[in-house]
Scaffold this active site. Structure first.
Site, mmCIF file in Angstrom:
data_model
loop_
_atom_site.group_PDB
_atom_site.id
_atom_site.type_symbol
_atom_site.label_atom_id
_atom_site.label_comp_id
_atom_site.label_asym_id
_atom_site.label_seq_id
_atom_site.Cartn_x
_atom_site.Cartn_y
_atom_site.Cartn_z
ATOM 1 N N ASN A 10 -7.595 4.239 -10.484
ATOM 2 C CA ASN A 10 -6.880 4.240 -11.821
ATOM 3 C C ASN A 10 -6.576 5.757 -12.235
ATOM 4 O O ASN A 10 -7.144 6.595 -11.869
ATOM 5 C CB ASN A 10 -7.774 3.460 -12.792
ATOM 6 C CG ASN A 10 -8.023 1.939 -12.404
ATOM 7 O OD1 ASN A 10 -7.035 1.471 -11.698
ATOM 8 N ND2 ASN A 10 -8.926 1.523 -12.944
ATOM 9 N N HIS A 25 -5.858 8.604 -7.001
ATOM 10 C CA HIS A 25 -4.548 8.577 -7.339
ATOM 11 C C HIS A 25 -4.020 9.597 -8.535
ATOM 12 O O HIS A 25 -3.027 9.507 -9.348
ATOM 13 C CB HIS A 25 -3.873 7.212 -7.769
ATOM 14 C CG HIS A 25 -4.022 6.310 -6.682
ATOM 15 N ND1 HIS A 25 -3.838 4.769 -6.892
ATOM 16 C CD2 HIS A 25 -3.779 6.387 -5.278
ATOM 17 C CE1 HIS A 25 -4.060 4.257 -5.460
ATOM 18 N NE2 HIS A 25 -3.838 5.326 -4.509
ATOM 19 N N CYS A 69 7.543 28.904 -17.370
ATOM 20 C CA CYS A 69 8.842 29.231 -16.555
ATOM 21 C C CYS A 69 10.152 28.201 -16.658
ATOM 22 O O CYS A 69 11.113 28.197 -16.029
ATOM 23 C CB CYS A 69 8.235 29.047 -15.546
ATOM 24 S SG CYS A 69 8.147 27.642 -14.522
HETATM 25 P P1 NAD Z 1 -3.608 -4.312 -8.685
HETATM 26 O O1 NAD Z 1 -2.758 -4.202 -9.767
HETATM 27 O O2 NAD Z 1 -2.988 -4.541 -7.501
HETATM 28 O O3 NAD Z 1 -4.552 -5.440 -8.888
HETATM 29 C C1 NAD Z 1 -5.435 -5.719 -10.024
HETATM 30 C C2 NAD Z 1 -6.619 -6.499 -9.665
HETATM 31 O O4 NAD Z 1 -7.386 -6.761 -10.581
HETATM 32 C C3 NAD Z 1 -6.380 -8.118 -9.155
HETATM 33 O O5 NAD Z 1 -7.097 -8.593 -7.889
HETATM 34 C C4 NAD Z 1 -6.702 -8.895 -9.996
HETATM 35 O O6 NAD Z 1 -7.070 -10.351 -10.048
HETATM 36 C C5 NAD Z 1 -7.809 -8.127 -10.662
HETATM 37 N N1 NAD Z 1 -8.410 -8.323 -12.218
HETATM 38 C C6 NAD Z 1 -7.374 -8.817 -13.136
HETATM 39 N N2 NAD Z 1 -8.041 -9.065 -14.454
HETATM 40 C C7 NAD Z 1 -9.295 -8.368 -14.055
HETATM 41 C C8 NAD Z 1 -10.303 -8.344 -14.918
HETATM 42 N N3 NAD Z 1 -10.579 -8.736 -16.227
HETATM 43 N N4 NAD Z 1 -11.634 -7.948 -14.007
HETATM 44 C C9 NAD Z 1 -11.486 -7.688 -12.949
HETATM 45 N N5 NAD Z 1 -10.561 -7.728 -12.186
HETATM 46 C C10 NAD Z 1 -9.561 -8.226 -12.705
HETATM 47 O O7 NAD Z 1 -4.490 -3.202 -8.836
HETATM 48 P P2 NAD Z 1 -4.915 -2.158 -7.755
HETATM 49 O O8 NAD Z 1 -5.271 -3.140 -6.530
HETATM 50 O O9 NAD Z 1 -5.778 -1.183 -8.378
HETATM 51 O O10 NAD Z 1 -3.658 -1.579 -7.154
HETATM 52 C C11 NAD Z 1 -2.315 -1.064 -8.221
HETATM 53 C C12 NAD Z 1 -2.344 0.609 -8.323
HETATM 54 O O11 NAD Z 1 -1.816 0.767 -9.255
HETATM 55 C C13 NAD Z 1 -3.597 1.273 -8.195
HETATM 56 O O12 NAD Z 1 -3.547 2.089 -7.238
HETATM 57 C C14 NAD Z 1 -3.570 2.108 -9.456
HETATM 58 O O13 NAD Z 1 -3.351 3.741 -9.169
HETATM 59 C C15 NAD Z 1 -2.401 1.769 -10.112
HETATM 60 N N6 NAD Z 1 -2.453 1.275 -11.530
HETATM 61 C C16 NAD Z 1 -3.515 2.168 -12.564
HETATM 62 C C17 NAD Z 1 -3.900 1.412 -13.817
HETATM 63 C C18 NAD Z 1 -4.662 1.933 -14.479
HETATM 64 O O14 NAD Z 1 -4.997 3.329 -14.311
HETATM 65 N N7 NAD Z 1 -5.590 1.214 -15.324
HETATM 66 C C19 NAD Z 1 -2.973 0.362 -14.153
HETATM 67 C C20 NAD Z 1 -2.292 -0.341 -13.162
HETATM 68 C C21 NAD Z 1 -1.854 0.320 -11.989
#
Ligand code: NAD
Length: 248
Positions: free
Chosen positions: A103, A120, A152
């Site tokens: 995240n 990331h 810059c």
């Molecule tokens: P993803 O978006 O691919 O998947 C999210 C996962 O979270 C799913 O497996 C889902 O079932 C689960 N989920 C949903 N609600 C939940 C809850 N309440 N509690 C626990 N789990 C829950 O996420 P990813 O695999 O982390 O990949 C997405 C990429 O996007 C990441 O690498 C990240 O960098 C980025 N991202 C970051 C943010 C952030 O900073 N909060 C938000 C969106 C995407």
């Protein structure tokens, strides 16, 4: 939620001398930040091309219009939740060495976690692509896009990685090192679809770690590396795990 699995997870965590957490977008869903994928995912509304590095260089205004909405107007006021806070407490009590997060929302640090490897990058930092001066968002005028460097006039980019960009070497190295040493990995809210981040739990498993997974849905990890699956939302499960873990 399976109470037996919860007891088992608490027991494994109590015995472990080296536990790490690996978190994905799911841990921040209950802080109001939607994940990228799935039914309420960001990519159902926005075009992921706006976060490609090549597109950003060629169309900085168009890219920044989306980036501003998504990561600053919309995410900007999010607050850490119980799951982030339990991880910070575990670290404070010596039960967790570090958090490896995919995240970019800074919520682990906001909750009090000290050792966070940001795979990331972080949206709460920005960098001038020309002279590498770093900024924090409050010092940048996002009403005037694309933002330019005060020193810059170079183009400013958020300091999180775009599609087509490499993982920050320091975070990568420290994450792999922690995964090699880990006896237990707590994986929270990740589909396991984003590479190379998703390799971390596999790497730990190869080095003998036990994998505890928290997710309301099955992920790529569940039937491949997960030893203990705690099915449910991050705040609910981590709240219960904390009660179980700290009750003695
Ligand atoms: P993803 O978006 O691919 O998947 C999210 C996962 O979270 C799913 O497996 C889902 O079932 C689960 N989920 C949903 N609600 C939940 C809850 N309440 N509690 C626990 N789990 C829950 O996420 P990813 O695999 O982390 O990949 C997405 C990429 O996007 C990441 O690498 C990240 O960098 C980025 N991202 C970051 C943010 C952030 O900073 N909060 C938000 C969106 C995407």
């Amino acid at each position: 939620m399976d109470e037996i699995q919860l007891h088992k997870a608490a027991e494994v965590l109590r015995r472990s001398k080296y536990t790490i957490a690996f978190t994905g977008a799911g841990i921040s869903v209950e802080s109001g930040i939607p994940p990228f994928r799935g039914k309420n995912g960001i990519w159902n509304k926005y075009d992921p091309a706006t976060l490609e590095l090549g597109f950003f260089y060629e169309n900085p205004l168009e890219s920044w219009n989306v980036i501003k909405q998504l990561f600053y107007d919309f995410f900007g006021n999010a607050e850490s939740n119980t799951a982030h806070q339990v991880l910070a407490e575990m670290e404070e009590k010596g039960l967790l060495k570090s958090v490896i997060t995919q995240n970019i929302d800074n919520l682990h640090q906001q909750a009090g976690s000290k050792v966070v490897h940001e795979f990331h990058g972080n949206s709460q930092k920005m960098v001038c692509l020309q002279c590498r001066t770093y900024y924090i968002p409050v010092d940048i005028d996002l009403d005037n896009l694309p933002p330019r460097c005060a020193k810059c006039d170079g183009l400013i980019k958020p300091d999180f990685i775009f599609f087509g960009e490499g993982i920050p070497p320091d975070a990568y190295q420290k994450s792999v090192e922690a995964a090699s040493l880990a006896e237990v990995v707590v994986v929270i809210g990740s589909t396991g679809e984003v590479m190379p981040a998703a390799q971390i739990p596999y790497h730990a498993k190869q080095h003998g770690a036990t994998i505890i997974e928290v997710n309301p849905e099955l992920s790529n990890f569940t039937n491949s590396v997960t030893d203990i699956f705690l099915e449910g939302k991050a705040t609910e499960i981590m709240g219960k795990l904390k009660d179980e873990l700290f009750k003695v």
